[in-house]
Design an enzyme around this catalytic site. Structure first.
Site, PDB file in Angstrom:
ATOM      1  N   LYS A  47      52.488  33.080  43.248  1.00  8.31           N
ATOM      2  CA  LYS A  47      52.689  32.985  44.688  1.00  8.31           C
ATOM      3  C   LYS A  47      51.392  33.215  45.457  1.00  8.31           C
ATOM      4  O   LYS A  47      51.317  32.954  46.651  1.00  8.31           O
ATOM      5  CB  LYS A  47      53.705  34.065  45.137  1.00  8.31           C
ATOM      6  CG  LYS A  47      55.036  34.014  44.424  1.00  8.31           C
ATOM      7  CD  LYS A  47      55.860  35.283  44.760  1.00  8.31           C
ATOM      8  CE  LYS A  47      57.105  35.305  43.879  1.00  8.31           C
ATOM      9  NZ  LYS A  47      57.642  36.661  43.801  1.00  8.31           N
ATOM     10  N   GLY A  48      50.405  33.765  44.779  1.00  2.93           N
ATOM     11  CA  GLY A  48      49.233  34.295  45.472  1.00  2.93           C
ATOM     12  C   GLY A  48      48.450  33.294  46.300  1.00  2.93           C
ATOM     13  O   GLY A  48      47.800  33.661  47.276  1.00  2.93           O
ATOM     14  N   GLU A 103      43.775  28.213  43.751  1.00  2.00           N
ATOM     15  CA  GLU A 103      44.116  29.509  43.144  1.00  2.00           C
ATOM     16  C   GLU A 103      43.545  30.635  44.005  1.00  2.00           C
ATOM     17  O   GLU A 103      42.465  30.482  44.587  1.00  2.00           O
ATOM     18  CB  GLU A 103      43.511  29.530  41.731  1.00  2.00           C
ATOM     19  CG  GLU A 103      43.647  30.808  40.960  1.00  2.00           C
ATOM     20  CD  GLU A 103      45.072  31.135  40.594  1.00  2.00           C
ATOM     21  OE1 GLU A 103      45.834  31.473  41.529  1.00  2.00           O
ATOM     22  OE2 GLU A 103      45.431  31.070  39.407  1.00  2.00           O
ATOM     23  N   ASP A 104      44.267  31.737  44.084  1.00  2.00           N
ATOM     24  CA  ASP A 104      43.748  32.853  44.883  1.00  2.00           C
ATOM     25  C   ASP A 104      42.645  33.611  44.161  1.00  2.00           C
ATOM     26  O   ASP A 104      41.643  33.977  44.755  1.00  2.00           O
ATOM     27  CB  ASP A 104      44.881  33.805  45.320  1.00  2.00           C
ATOM     28  CG  ASP A 104      45.747  34.257  44.161  1.00  2.00           C
ATOM     29  OD1 ASP A 104      45.880  33.496  43.182  1.00  2.00           O
ATOM     30  OD2 ASP A 104      46.292  35.369  44.226  1.00  2.00           O
ATOM     31  N   LYS A 135      36.258  36.857  39.696  1.00  3.90           N
ATOM     32  CA  LYS A 135      35.777  38.098  39.077  1.00  3.90           C
ATOM     33  C   LYS A 135      35.184  37.743  37.720  1.00  3.90           C
ATOM     34  O   LYS A 135      35.841  37.920  36.686  1.00  3.90           O
ATOM     35  CB  LYS A 135      36.960  39.051  38.818  1.00  3.90           C
ATOM     36  CG  LYS A 135      37.413  39.905  39.956  1.00  3.90           C
ATOM     37  CD  LYS A 135      38.422  40.911  39.381  1.00  3.90           C
ATOM     38  CE  LYS A 135      39.243  41.549  40.449  1.00  3.90           C
ATOM     39  NZ  LYS A 135      40.280  42.443  39.884  1.00  3.90           N
ATOM     40  N   VAL A 157      42.183  43.941  44.253  1.00  2.36           N
ATOM     41  CA  VAL A 157      42.235  43.600  45.681  1.00  2.36           C
ATOM     42  C   VAL A 157      43.614  43.059  46.061  1.00  2.36           C
ATOM     43  O   VAL A 157      44.333  42.481  45.232  1.00  2.36           O
ATOM     44  CB  VAL A 157      41.147  42.564  46.054  1.00  2.36           C
ATOM     45  CG1 VAL A 157      39.765  43.192  45.971  1.00  2.36           C
ATOM     46  CG2 VAL A 157      41.227  41.314  45.182  1.00  2.36           C
ATOM     47  N   ASP A 163      48.794  40.394  45.906  1.00  4.56           N
ATOM     48  CA  ASP A 163      49.760  41.490  45.979  1.00  4.56           C
ATOM     49  C   ASP A 163      49.435  42.622  45.019  1.00  4.56           C
ATOM     50  O   ASP A 163      48.673  42.451  44.067  1.00  4.56           O
ATOM     51  CB  ASP A 163      51.158  40.976  45.616  1.00  4.56           C
ATOM     52  CG  ASP A 163      51.300  40.708  44.109  1.00  4.56           C
ATOM     53  OD1 ASP A 163      50.437  39.988  43.555  1.00  4.56           O
ATOM     54  OD2 ASP A 163      52.236  41.229  43.484  1.00  4.56           O
ATOM     55  N   ARG A 169      50.833  41.147  50.491  1.00 10.14           N
ATOM     56  CA  ARG A 169      50.389  39.754  50.573  1.00 10.14           C
ATOM     57  C   ARG A 169      50.140  39.329  52.020  1.00 10.14           C
ATOM     58  O   ARG A 169      49.359  38.424  52.272  1.00 10.14           O
ATOM     59  CB  ARG A 169      51.452  38.807  49.987  1.00 10.14           C
ATOM     60  CG  ARG A 169      51.685  38.935  48.493  1.00 10.14           C
ATOM     61  CD  ARG A 169      52.543  37.771  48.011  1.00 10.14           C
ATOM     62  NE  ARG A 169      53.166  38.007  46.716  1.00 10.14           N
ATOM     63  CZ  ARG A 169      52.603  37.740  45.547  1.00 10.14           C
ATOM     64  NH1 ARG A 169      51.390  37.251  45.494  1.00 10.14           N
ATOM     65  NH2 ARG A 169      53.259  37.956  44.422  1.00 10.14           N
TER      66      ARG A 169
HETATM   67  C1  PRP Z   1      47.316  36.203  39.563  1.00 10.57           C
HETATM   68  C2  PRP Z   1      46.536  35.110  40.276  1.00 10.57           C
HETATM   69  C3  PRP Z   1      46.224  34.139  39.179  1.00 10.57           C
HETATM   70  C4  PRP Z   1      46.128  35.015  37.939  1.00 10.57           C
HETATM   71  C5  PRP Z   1      44.681  35.228  37.594  1.00 10.57           C
HETATM   72  O1  PRP Z   1      48.657  35.829  39.514  1.00 10.57           O
HETATM   73  O2  PRP Z   1      47.286  34.530  41.307  1.00 10.57           O
HETATM   74  O3  PRP Z   1      47.247  33.167  39.030  1.00 10.57           O
HETATM   75  O4  PRP Z   1      46.759  36.258  38.254  1.00 10.57           O
HETATM   76  O5  PRP Z   1      44.539  36.070  36.499  1.00 10.57           O
HETATM   77  P1  PRP Z   1      43.896  35.609  35.126  1.00 10.57           P
HETATM   78  O6  PRP Z   1      42.609  34.886  35.442  1.00 10.57           O
HETATM   79  O7  PRP Z   1      43.675  36.928  34.416  1.00 10.57           O
HETATM   80  O8  PRP Z   1      44.871  34.742  34.389  1.00 10.57           O
HETATM   81  P2  PRP Z   1      49.846  36.886  39.304  1.00 10.57           P
HETATM   82  O9  PRP Z   1      50.274  36.916  37.883  1.00 10.57           O
HETATM   83  O10 PRP Z   1      49.429  38.206  39.891  1.00 10.57           O
HETATM   84  O11 PRP Z   1      51.041  36.250  40.137  1.00 10.57           O
HETATM   85  P3  PRP Z   1      51.155  36.081  41.741  1.00 10.57           P
HETATM   86  O12 PRP Z   1      50.172  35.006  42.152  1.00 10.57           O
HETATM   87  O13 PRP Z   1      52.575  35.661  41.961  1.00 10.57           O
HETATM   88  O14 PRP Z   1      50.834  37.410  42.371  1.00 10.57           O
END
Ligand code: PRP
Length: 184
Positions: A47-48, A103-104, A135, A157, A163, A169
């Protein structure tokens, strides 16, 4: 939880609304130039990425379509679980399309490594990635995003779509949480 309790949990604002808006405009100008003459399929991870997508797409001067992919790796923790779940079932056909994944944050790189592989299997015209936050110190794959908003150190963050345990969010800035917010 009251809104004031959320803002009390903030230790430091890394990027305020103005800084984010300026960087999104810059990214959009670069992407607009790179894809001139083409239609782009923006594929946002849930969702991010929804807030970043909403701002980025309105700044693009290109014909775009939008789709969403479910992507989860964190659960209710500040650490990636290491196991990525993708839900591409509701996405349309990507063959012959110029797909730009929105992507966030890219952290370990597992999510986007898996997602790019899955899309490449559908014979798109191209696949690139646009990540608001990167990162690089956390990477466990050789994934490198094509477009990056801000590179950050290894800090957890929240805000602007990101989130902790589904909260924060809706904060309009990107910030670091006080440890008490996730230790309690
Ligand atoms: C977060 C973010 C990316 C992923 C990045 O999603 O939105 O999709 O993690 O991490 P990685 O590079 O270690 O794979 P999350 O699982 O927190 O879901 P969300 O977007 O619904 O919060």
């Amino acid at each position: 939880m009251a809104f004031a309790d959320m803002t009390d949990d903030i230790a430091e604002v890394l990027f305020d609304e103005d800084a984010i808006a300026r960087r999104v405009e810059e990214l959009a100008a670069t992407i607009t130039a790179d894809y001139a003459g083409s239609e782009v399929l923006l594929l946002a991870t849930l969702k991010g990425a929804v807030i970043f997508l909403a701002d980025l797409m309105r700044a693009l001067q290109l014909p775009v379509c939008v789709d969403f992919v479910g992507a989860t790796s964190y659960g209710g923790s500040t650490e990636s679980s290491g196991s990525v779940r993708l839900d591409l079932d509701s996405c349309g056909d990507m063959s012959g399309r110029h797909v730009l994944i929105v992507e966030d944050i890219v952290d370990t790189g597992r999510t986007l490594t898996k997602l790019v592989d899955a899309i490449q299997g559908q014979a798109p015209a191209s696949v690139r990635t646009c990540c608001l936050l990167d990162k690089p110190s956390r990477r466990v794959t050789d994934f490198r995003p094509d477009y990056v908003g801000f590179e950050i150190a290894d800090r957890f963050v929240v805000g602007y779509g990101l989130d902790f345990s589904q909260r924060y969010r809706n904060l309009p800035y990107i910030a670091v949480l006080k440890p008490r917010a996730y230790e309690s």
